[in-house]
Design a protein around this motif. Structure first.
Motif, short mmCIF file in Angstrom:
data_model
loop_
_atom_site.label_atom_id
_atom_site.label_comp_id
_atom_site.label_asym_id
_atom_site.label_seq_id
_atom_site.Cartn_x
_atom_site.Cartn_y
_atom_site.Cartn_z
N ARG A 218 -26.44 -28.15 2.30
CA ARG A 218 -27.61 -28.05 3.17
C ARG A 218 -27.64 -29.20 4.19
N THR A 219 -26.51 -29.84 4.36
CA THR A 219 -26.42 -30.90 5.36
C THR A 219 -25.59 -30.41 6.53
N ARG A 220 -25.88 -30.94 7.71
CA ARG A 220 -25.15 -30.52 8.90
C ARG A 220 -23.74 -31.11 8.89
N ASP A 221 -22.77 -30.22 8.91
CA ASP A 221 -21.39 -30.67 8.81
C ASP A 221 -20.49 -29.50 9.21
N ASP A 222 -19.36 -29.81 9.86
CA ASP A 222 -18.45 -28.71 10.21
C ASP A 222 -17.71 -28.17 8.99
N ARG A 223 -17.93 -28.79 7.82
CA ARG A 223 -17.30 -28.26 6.61
C ARG A 223 -17.93 -26.93 6.17
N ARG A 269 -27.76 -26.63 8.33
CA ARG A 269 -26.35 -26.59 7.97
C ARG A 269 -25.43 -26.75 9.19
N LEU A 270 -25.74 -26.03 10.24
CA LEU A 270 -24.89 -26.06 11.42
C LEU A 270 -25.62 -26.70 12.59
N SER A 271 -24.98 -27.65 13.24
CA SER A 271 -25.57 -28.22 14.44
C SER A 271 -25.50 -27.20 15.57
N PRO A 272 -26.40 -27.28 16.55
CA PRO A 272 -26.46 -26.26 17.60
C PRO A 272 -25.14 -26.02 18.31
N GLU A 273 -24.37 -27.08 18.54
CA GLU A 273 -23.13 -26.91 19.30
C GLU A 273 -22.05 -26.16 18.53
N LEU A 274 -22.22 -26.00 17.21
CA LEU A 274 -21.23 -25.30 16.40
C LEU A 274 -21.59 -23.83 16.13
N ARG A 275 -22.82 -23.44 16.43
CA ARG A 275 -23.27 -22.11 16.02
C ARG A 275 -22.53 -20.99 16.75
N ARG A 276 -22.24 -21.19 18.02
CA ARG A 276 -21.53 -20.13 18.75
C ARG A 276 -20.13 -19.92 18.18
N THR A 277 -19.46 -21.01 17.87
CA THR A 277 -18.12 -20.90 17.29
C THR A 277 -18.18 -20.23 15.92
N PHE A 278 -19.19 -20.60 15.14
CA PHE A 278 -19.34 -19.99 13.82
C PHE A 278 -19.61 -18.50 13.97
N PHE A 279 -20.48 -18.14 14.90
CA PHE A 279 -20.78 -16.72 15.13
C PHE A 279 -19.51 -15.95 15.49
N ALA A 280 -18.67 -16.56 16.31
CA ALA A 280 -17.42 -15.89 16.70
C ALA A 280 -16.53 -15.65 15.48
N ARG A 281 -16.50 -16.61 14.57
CA ARG A 281 -15.71 -16.43 13.35
C ARG A 281 -16.30 -15.31 12.49
N VAL A 282 -17.63 -15.23 12.43
CA VAL A 282 -18.28 -14.15 11.68
C VAL A 282 -17.90 -12.80 12.28
N ALA A 283 -17.97 -12.70 13.61
CA ALA A 283 -17.64 -11.44 14.26
C ALA A 283 -16.19 -11.06 14.03
N ALA A 284 -15.30 -12.06 14.05
CA ALA A 284 -13.88 -11.78 13.81
C ALA A 284 -13.65 -11.26 12.40
N ASP A 285 -14.32 -11.87 11.41
CA ASP A 285 -14.18 -11.39 10.03
C ASP A 285 -14.81 -10.02 9.86
N TYR A 286 -15.86 -9.75 10.60
CA TYR A 286 -16.48 -8.42 10.55
C TYR A 286 -15.46 -7.36 10.95
N ARG A 287 -14.78 -7.62 12.05
CA ARG A 287 -13.79 -6.64 12.52
C ARG A 287 -12.59 -6.56 11.58
N ARG A 288 -12.22 -7.72 11.03
CA ARG A 288 -11.01 -7.75 10.19
C ARG A 288 -11.20 -7.03 8.87
N TRP A 289 -12.39 -7.21 8.24
CA TRP A 289 -12.58 -6.71 6.88
C TRP A 289 -13.47 -5.47 6.80
N LEU A 290 -13.88 -4.93 7.94
CA LEU A 290 -14.74 -3.74 7.93
C LEU A 290 -14.05 -2.60 7.19
N PRO A 291 -14.67 -2.06 6.12
CA PRO A 291 -14.04 -0.96 5.37
C PRO A 291 -13.82 0.26 6.27
N PRO A 292 -12.73 0.98 6.06
CA PRO A 292 -12.45 2.16 6.90
C PRO A 292 -13.59 3.17 6.91
#
Length: 754
Positions: A218-223, A269-292
């Motif tokens: 629950r702390t702000r960190d890129d981890r 958890r996430l500082s404002p400057e990291l949220r867009r990058t995190f969102f992009a990773r979420v979207a990438a995993d969405y496309r990668r693991w979306l069940p057929p």
């Protein structure tokens, strides 16, 4: 073979580890082993573990030579476990009393591969929040199931500590924890996927501690980006297990997106400057693991978030998130209804003094007093707008009762080592005469007091300054405390309402947030304060400055102190100093001074010191000195003596109960008797950190006849008492070397490194 192997990884939990271990070892089921894995913890956890291992052979200690993290530490414990089942319990959480009986009964009767147990979130402010397990998954009784039968099991919190897992099942499936944060993800979901025999026990077993400072996650960190590889591992494992798990992919996919959005939406958890990058990773995993065949899209706002992720619409998501948080923040501000501070007052404002108020009729005086206080507070606010005085240090002790304790010792040493710092003492008007000659002071409640309070660069106290005191940027607040705790303190008192009557815990938290330094006498105190006073201060574990005098005093000073008290060189002096009992107003332990004098003999002298919070109490109705032939002339009431250190130096023996006096007096290595006639009640109603009977610095007794017998027999000075005192001194007095005040001054005032 033990029924359950508890695996407890340990890292920086010195304030909570004892409670965790006690909660396991004190259960009615003893068929357990406890593998405590010291993950190279930099605090005193290693000492605590060794202490517990010495007295309970169910504990097995594993000490790592480098910090490997929670997941690898759990794997280390699992590799050494021998129990039929394994329970991974976090070392800052604790088990509910008696819960293990129900767990053991279910394990033996049903023989599941995984037993899911209930928990509550136990908050630092004593709130308890149920998990809602009964709504998600009712108790399954004698039945067992797999995830295809009851897919809602995935909605249970994905942690390791709410699951008791058969050890052979884990080994056969090859399931281990991954490295880094969010290690529970790549363990808990595969465990549920692989299990054919799952059981749910609707019994609250784990107190999931919610620290005031929050968990690491629950702390702000890129981890926080480490959450992605753990979910990747879950999908990779399902792929390795084969197509028979394809039907479960939609369920796992939905949980993955849900979890990602939880992390993304949490501003802590996430500082404002990291949220867009995190969102992009979420979207990438969405496309990668979306069940057929797709998955069940949630309804409402959650479904909208999923669609925004699916389309990669970051800007829309960010705008909606900002609007949502703006509405919540506005509601919170409205609910608080904060009032503006009073405006500044003229420095020339003339205020009616106490002498003037005393001459007024009572109703008029009350009104005038309120007006005066309001003007003084306004004057204080005006002074807060002026610069800090870079040379001013303000000292206080015991709610302005005089020159005493750790602050006085620090004040003396600062005058020697940092003469450029101007030390000023706060004292009540009626106690000004008690100050040593030449000590600069301000009277509490006066204009000069509020001016000093507002502009001092250092504020040193052994209790808290009043609630209205503002922590200014650049000002340094030093909390020295005034004793090693036997009784529970701070937030821990919430569990003992009789002893905490009238305490304002939210106010306490605001006060401790002002601390920059917390001075502790020993490792034990550090551990207790960390839990009782959770805030961001820095601990100075340096010993107690007030005990420097006891360490440094030679025979000449001792003789001078005794002579000043009217004690002859050949007299044997006993000091009786009981503590205050908040939960039992007016109570005084059974104590007959004349009986004690008779035991001490013709050369005996008794000093009786009541607690300062019981100003009218005189233990045992101790008489004032007289010339009577019955021995009362050898009983001296020293409750109002200004220096307790004088009394320690004068005494040959100390008798006390739950007072911190025992820790200070032990510095002198003289006999101590713990007299605790109300031990059972005190322990239950007031709460204690230390078992004063089992861990006494000498003889411990529970009734007055035993006390007299111990004094008469010389047991207080016997070999057993000496051994107990030596162990006590090693544990609690190791830092009392005569240089504690110097260490505080060098760190706080001179800025030297620890």
């Amino acid at each position: 073979m033990a029924l359950i192997s508890f695996v407890v990884p340990v890292y920086r939990v010195q304030g909570y580890l004892r409670e965790c271990l006690d909660s396991i070892l004190g259960q009615p089921v003893t068929d357990v082993e406890v593998l405590v894995v010291d993950d190279c913890s930099p605090d005193s956890c290693g000492e605590i573990i060794a202490e517990y291992a010495d007295r309970d052979d169910r504990i097995r200690v594993v000490t790592l030579d480098r910090n490997v993290g929670l997941g690898e530490a759990r794997n280390t414990g699992l590799a050494l476990a021998t129990g039929e089942y394994v329970w991974f319990l976090d070392s800052d959480d604790w088990l509910v009393d008696g819960c293990l009986a129900a767990v053991a009964e279910r394990l033996r009767r049903v023989e599941p591969e995984v037993l899911v147990v209930d928990h509550v979130r136990a908050y630092w402010d004593d709130r308890v929040l149920a998990s809602g397990l009964d709504r998600t998954m009712p108790d399954t009784g004698d039945e067992v199931f797999g995830v295809r039968d009851r897919p809602e099991v995935f909605e249970i919190l994905h942690t390791a500590w709410n699951k008791v897992v058969r050890r052979e099942f884990l080994l056969d499936a090859g399931l281990r924890f991954g490295p880094g944060w969010y290690e529970d993800v790549s363990f808990s979901y595969p465990v549920l996927l692989a299990a054919c025999r799952i059981s749910v026990l609707d019994v609250v077993c784990v107190n999931y501690r919610q620290r005031r400072s929050g968990a690491i996650t629950r702390t702000r960190d890129d981890r926080h980006f480490e959450v992605f590889p753990h979910w990747h591992q879950v999908f990779a494992l399902m792929a390795r297990w084969g197509p028979e798990y394809d039907d479960l992919r939609p369920l796992i996919f939905e949980r993955m997106v849900w979890h990602y959005l939880i992390v993304l939406g949490n501003g802590r958890r996430l500082s404002p400057e990291l949220r867009r990058t995190f969102f992009a990773r979420v979207a990438a995993d969405y496309r990668r693991w979306l069940p057929p065949g797709g998955y069940r899209l949630p309804g409402g706002i959650d479904g909208l978030k999923h669609r925004l992720v699916a389309g990669g619409h970051w800007r829309t998501y960010a705008v909606l998130r900002a609007l949502h948080h703006s509405r919540r923040g506005g509601a919170r501000r409205l609910a608080r209804g904060a009032l503006p501070l009073p405006g500044p007052a003229s420095a020339a404002t003339r205020l009616p003094g106490p002498a003037y108020l005393a001459r007024l009729p009572a109703p008029v005086a009350r009104v005038a007093g309120v007006a005066r206080e309001g003007l003084l507070r306004a004057y204080y606010q005006a002074q807060l707008r002026r610069p800090l005085d870079p040379t001013l240090a303000l000292y206080a002790a015991y709610w302005y009762r005089g020159y005493a304790c750790n602050p006085a010792a620090v004040h003396r040493k600062a005058a020697e080592l940092a003469p450029e710092v101007r030390g000023v003492w706060v004292v009540r008007r009626d106690l000004v005469s008690s100050l040593p000659p030449g000590v600069p002071y301000v009277v509490a409640g006066s204009r000069s007091y509020f001016r000093a309070l507002a502009r001092a660069s250092w504020l040193v106290n052994n209790v808290n300054f009043p609630d209205y005191v503002v922590k200014r940027p650049g000002a340094v607040h030093v909390q020295t405390h005034h004793g090693t705790p036997v009784k529970v303190m701070g937030l821990d008192q919430q569990r003992y309402p009789r002893g905490a009557a009238g305490l304002d815990f939210p106010g306490l938290l605001r006060r401790i947030d002002r601390w920059d330094y917390s001075v502790t006498a020993n490792t034990f105190s550090t551990q207790m304060w960390e839990r009782a006073y959770p805030a961001e201060y820095r601990t100075l574990e340096v010993g107690y400055p007030r005990n420097d005098r006891l360490v440094d005093a030679g025979p000449a000073e001792v003789e001078a102190v005794r002579r000043g008290l009217g004690i002859g060189p050949d007299e044997r002096v006993l000091l009786y100093a009981p503590t205050h009992r908040e939960h039992r107003p007016g109570y005084s332990p059974p104590f007959d001074p004349q009986a004690v004098i008779e035991v001490l003999g013709p050369a005996g002298r008794l000093l009786v010191r009541g607690h300062y919070l019981d100003p009218e109490a005189r233990p045992g109705d101790a008489p004032a000195p007289s010339s009577a032939s019955d021995g009362s002339d050898r009983v001296l009431d020293v409750t109002d003596h200004p220096s307790v250190e004088d009394l320690y130096l004068a005494a040959d023996v100390l008798v006390t109960d739950y007072s911190s006096a025992m820790f200070d007096y032990a510095t002198l290595d003289r006999p101590i008797v713990v007299y605790a006639p109300d031990w059972a009640e005190y322990r239950q109603e007031r709460g204690v950190y230390l078992d004063v009977l089992a861990e006494a610095p000498g003889v411990a007794v529970t009734d007055f006849a035993e006390l007299l017998a111990s004094l008469r027999s010389g047991a207080a000075e016997g070999p057993a008492a000496s051994r107990a005192r030596a162990g006590f001194r090693q544990r609690f007095c190791a830092l009392d070397d005569g240089r504690a005040a110097e260490r505080v001054v060098r760190r706080v005032f001179l800025g030297e490194p620890d």
